[in-house]
Write an enzyme that holds these catalytic residues in place. Structure first.
Site, PDB file in Angstrom:
ATOM      1  N   LYS A  90      36.445  56.032  25.338  1.00  0.00           N
ATOM      2  CA  LYS A  90      35.868  57.062  24.467  1.00  0.00           C
ATOM      3  C   LYS A  90      34.867  57.874  25.290  1.00  0.00           C
ATOM      4  O   LYS A  90      33.682  57.531  25.329  1.00  0.00           O
ATOM      5  CB  LYS A  90      35.146  56.429  23.283  1.00  0.00           C
ATOM      6  CG  LYS A  90      36.025  55.658  22.336  1.00  0.00           C
ATOM      7  CD  LYS A  90      35.169  55.097  21.206  1.00  0.00           C
ATOM      8  CE  LYS A  90      35.945  54.283  20.226  1.00  0.00           C
ATOM      9  NZ  LYS A  90      35.072  53.730  19.169  1.00  0.00           N
ATOM     10  N   ASP A 123      39.317  44.584  16.873  1.00  0.00           N
ATOM     11  CA  ASP A 123      39.123  44.058  15.530  1.00  0.00           C
ATOM     12  C   ASP A 123      38.035  44.770  14.756  1.00  0.00           C
ATOM     13  O   ASP A 123      37.234  45.524  15.298  1.00  0.00           O
ATOM     14  CB  ASP A 123      38.740  42.577  15.614  1.00  0.00           C
ATOM     15  CG  ASP A 123      37.296  42.381  16.049  1.00  0.00           C
ATOM     16  OD1 ASP A 123      36.510  41.802  15.280  1.00  0.00           O
ATOM     17  OD2 ASP A 123      36.938  42.810  17.168  1.00  0.00           O
ATOM     18  N   PHE A 167      36.147  54.606  15.159  1.00  0.00           N
ATOM     19  CA  PHE A 167      36.332  53.166  15.173  1.00  0.00           C
ATOM     20  C   PHE A 167      37.813  52.850  15.048  1.00  0.00           C
ATOM     21  O   PHE A 167      38.460  53.263  14.084  1.00  0.00           O
ATOM     22  CB  PHE A 167      35.533  52.503  14.045  1.00  0.00           C
ATOM     23  CG  PHE A 167      35.395  51.029  14.236  1.00  0.00           C
ATOM     24  CD1 PHE A 167      34.481  50.514  15.138  1.00  0.00           C
ATOM     25  CD2 PHE A 167      36.194  50.140  13.533  1.00  0.00           C
ATOM     26  CE1 PHE A 167      34.349  49.140  15.332  1.00  0.00           C
ATOM     27  CE2 PHE A 167      36.077  48.768  13.709  1.00  0.00           C
ATOM     28  CZ  PHE A 167      35.153  48.274  14.618  1.00  0.00           C
ATOM     29  N   GLU A 202      39.892  45.560  30.338  1.00  0.00           N
ATOM     30  CA  GLU A 202      39.180  45.751  29.074  1.00  0.00           C
ATOM     31  C   GLU A 202      40.122  46.351  28.041  1.00  0.00           C
ATOM     32  O   GLU A 202      41.100  47.015  28.393  1.00  0.00           O
ATOM     33  CB  GLU A 202      37.993  46.719  29.266  1.00  0.00           C
ATOM     34  CG  GLU A 202      36.691  46.036  29.576  1.00  0.00           C
ATOM     35  CD  GLU A 202      36.036  45.423  28.359  1.00  0.00           C
ATOM     36  OE1 GLU A 202      36.712  45.108  27.361  1.00  0.00           O
ATOM     37  OE2 GLU A 202      34.815  45.230  28.399  1.00  0.00           O
ATOM     38  N   ASP A 203      39.789  46.150  26.774  1.00  0.00           N
ATOM     39  CA  ASP A 203      40.541  46.791  25.709  1.00  0.00           C
ATOM     40  C   ASP A 203      40.038  48.211  25.482  1.00  0.00           C
ATOM     41  O   ASP A 203      40.819  49.140  25.365  1.00  0.00           O
ATOM     42  CB  ASP A 203      40.474  45.969  24.417  1.00  0.00           C
ATOM     43  CG  ASP A 203      39.050  45.606  23.993  1.00  0.00           C
ATOM     44  OD1 ASP A 203      38.086  45.883  24.739  1.00  0.00           O
ATOM     45  OD2 ASP A 203      38.897  45.010  22.907  1.00  0.00           O
ATOM     46  N   ARG A 221      43.412  42.384  14.774  1.00  0.00           N
ATOM     47  CA  ARG A 221      43.745  42.248  16.197  1.00  0.00           C
ATOM     48  C   ARG A 221      45.260  42.169  16.418  1.00  0.00           C
ATOM     49  O   ARG A 221      45.762  42.565  17.455  1.00  0.00           O
ATOM     50  CB  ARG A 221      43.116  40.982  16.792  1.00  0.00           C
ATOM     51  CG  ARG A 221      41.623  41.018  16.954  1.00  0.00           C
ATOM     52  CD  ARG A 221      41.148  39.774  17.714  1.00  0.00           C
ATOM     53  NE  ARG A 221      39.721  39.578  17.635  1.00  0.00           N
ATOM     54  CZ  ARG A 221      38.833  40.178  18.419  1.00  0.00           C
ATOM     55  NH1 ARG A 221      39.216  41.040  19.323  1.00  0.00           N
ATOM     56  NH2 ARG A 221      37.544  39.915  18.289  1.00  0.00           N
ATOM     57  N   ASP A 281      33.391  51.940  25.189  1.00  0.00           N
ATOM     58  CA  ASP A 281      32.623  52.828  24.318  1.00  0.00           C
ATOM     59  C   ASP A 281      31.476  53.427  25.129  1.00  0.00           C
ATOM     60  O   ASP A 281      31.678  54.335  25.896  1.00  0.00           O
ATOM     61  CB  ASP A 281      32.073  52.054  23.108  1.00  0.00           C
ATOM     62  CG  ASP A 281      33.128  51.759  22.070  1.00  0.00           C
ATOM     63  OD1 ASP A 281      33.620  52.715  21.470  1.00  0.00           O
ATOM     64  OD2 ASP A 281      33.444  50.569  21.855  1.00  0.00           O
TER      65      ASP A 281
END
Length: 179
Positions: free
Chosen positions: A130, A158, A151, A98-99, A164, A102
């Site tokens: 996070k 993105d 954010f 995963e990037d 990106r 959250d």
């Protein structure tokens, strides 16, 4: 993009160094095993490409696309599979890449979904997490960086499909997103 960015949180060099550390740990943990690395589109493309090039353990790759965001910046908690895996997971050692994590809602759903397909194991690697944003408890084996609940964009992440391609992780100036 210069005026759109507020600050750089994590440099390109820091990302590269941390991914090398994670790859070394993955090699150690998966020694003697074959890994199926599953990237979550679109955000994980950069992380996955750079991470797998640093892993020396035999691996294959596949991709999934899931959606829980709609057009906003908060997870809806409702997950849809937009592109499913082409690989049978039966008996495989699966590493989800995963990037960012959250709330953890989407990833929790995804992990359960993949576990239901009969793999030998399902583990998670993420570049960013996070902790303050978490609404579900999900164990993540490989974490690049814990960050504040703000954010972020760049390195695959993105805002409205832009940013990106930045080689680092940064925050947007409030005028960009009306914050």
């Amino acid at each position: 993009m210069g005026e759109d960015l507020q600050k750089i949180l994590i440099t390109e060099e820091q990302i590269d160094s941390r991914l090398a550390e994670l790859a070394a740990q993955i090699d150690k943990d998966y020694e003697g095993k074959d890994i199926l690395v599953v990237g979550v589109l679109k955000g994980a493309v950069m992380v996955m490409a750079d991470l797998v090039r640093k892993i020396h353990t035999p691996l294959t790759m596949d991709w999934m696309a899931v959606s829980s965001y709609g057009s906003g910046t908060k997870s809806s908690g409702v997950v849809r599979i937009l592109k499913d895996l082409e690989t049978d997971l039966e008996g495989r050692h699966v590493l989800i890449v995963e990037d960012i994590i959250d709330s953890g809602l989407t990833l929790s759903w995804l992990k359960s979904n993949l576990e239901s397909r009969g793999p030998a194991s399902v583990q998670i690697a993420t570049l960013l997490r996070k902790p303050e944003a978490a609404t579900v408890d999900i164990h993540v084996e490989y974490v690049g960086f814990d960050i504040a609940n703000e954010f972020v964009v760049g390195y695959g992440l993105d805002y409205a499909e832009k940013y990106r391609n930045l080689p680092f992780i940064g925050t947007l100036a409030p005028h960009v997103y009306g914050g």
